[in-house]
Design a protein around this motif. Structure first.
Motif, PDB file in Angstrom:
ATOM      1  N   GLY A   1      29.389  27.222  37.870  1.00 34.23           N
ATOM      2  CA  GLY A   1      27.948  27.110  37.703  1.00 34.23           C
ATOM      3  C   GLY A   1      27.424  26.049  36.753  1.00 34.23           C
ATOM      4  N   PHE A   2      28.294  25.296  36.093  1.00 35.26           N
ATOM      5  CA  PHE A   2      27.806  24.252  35.188  1.00 35.26           C
ATOM      6  C   PHE A   2      27.571  22.968  35.976  1.00 35.26           C
ATOM      7  N   GLU A   3      26.667  22.147  35.485  1.00 36.63           N
ATOM      8  CA  GLU A   3      26.394  20.865  36.120  1.00 36.63           C
ATOM      9  C   GLU A   3      26.180  19.810  35.052  1.00 36.63           C
ATOM     10  N   ARG A   4      26.304  18.558  35.480  1.00 38.12           N
ATOM     11  CA  ARG A   4      26.079  17.448  34.546  1.00 38.12           C
ATOM     12  C   ARG A   4      24.663  17.539  33.987  1.00 38.12           C
ATOM     13  N   ALA A   5      24.509  17.277  32.707  1.00 43.01           N
ATOM     14  CA  ALA A   5      23.225  17.390  32.023  1.00 43.01           C
ATOM     15  C   ALA A   5      22.463  16.074  32.132  1.00 43.01           C
ATOM     16  N   GLY A   6      21.777  15.894  33.252  1.00 44.60           N
ATOM     17  CA  GLY A   6      20.973  14.688  33.436  1.00 44.60           C
ATOM     18  C   GLY A   6      21.791  13.430  33.271  1.00 44.60           C
ATOM     19  N   GLU A   7      21.315  12.529  32.446  1.00 45.84           N
ATOM     20  CA  GLU A   7      22.011  11.264  32.205  1.00 45.84           C
ATOM     21  C   GLU A   7      22.732  11.257  30.859  1.00 45.84           C
ATOM     22  N   THR A   8      22.984  12.441  30.309  1.00 41.71           N
ATOM     23  CA  THR A   8      23.628  12.505  28.994  1.00 41.71           C
ATOM     24  C   THR A   8      25.042  11.953  29.056  1.00 41.71           C
TER      25      THR A   8
END
Length: 135
Positions: free
Chosen positions: A117-124
């Motif tokens: 359920g985790f995903e990349r945090a925008g463009e961080t």
């Protein structure tokens, strides 16, 4: 094989060090600091098969809005059996009302965390000052 997930902190330091060494994590070379860090975590979840520690995960948090999951280790002999998913599920349930649940992942761990359920945090971009050698 019955896997027990526990939030008790009564874990022998040597079992923890063995788990970290089996995963080739450099923090195993600092056993006193590693043990203290885990015991002082906001949350600590362990996985057991009988008396054998087969997995561990911890969380550090402000206790209200943000939680960070720095460690999740499963003994290499027990990976792929759903143990990591059970530990993450326990943590996600505990912190489900928090504004932000975050972690840093690389290598094979990226796919695992996406599955739970985790995903990349925008463009961080992850950034750190790291004194280990396993990356």
């Amino acid at each position: 094989m019955k896997i027990e997930i526990s939030e008790t902190r009564n874990i022998d330091k040597e079992q923890i060090i063995e788990l970290y060494k089996a995963n080739k994590w450099s923090s195993a070379n600092k056993p006193v600091e590693l043990y203290s860090a885990l015991m002082d975590s906001h949350s600590l979840v362990s996985a057991w098969i009988g008396n054998e520690l087969v997995g561990i995960g911890n969380a550090i948090s402000d206790g209200h809005l943000v939680v960070y999951y720095p460690h999740l280790l499963i003994h290499p002999n027990h990976q792929g059996k759903g143990i990591g998913q059970m530990i993450v599920a326990k943590m996600k349930k505990k912190y489900k009302k928090f504004h932000m649940q975050m972690l840093t992942a690389d290598g094979k761990a990226i796919e695992f965390y996406q599955k739970v359920g985790f995903e990349r945090a925008g463009e961080t971009e992850p950034m750190w000052i790291f004194k280990g050698n396993e990356h």
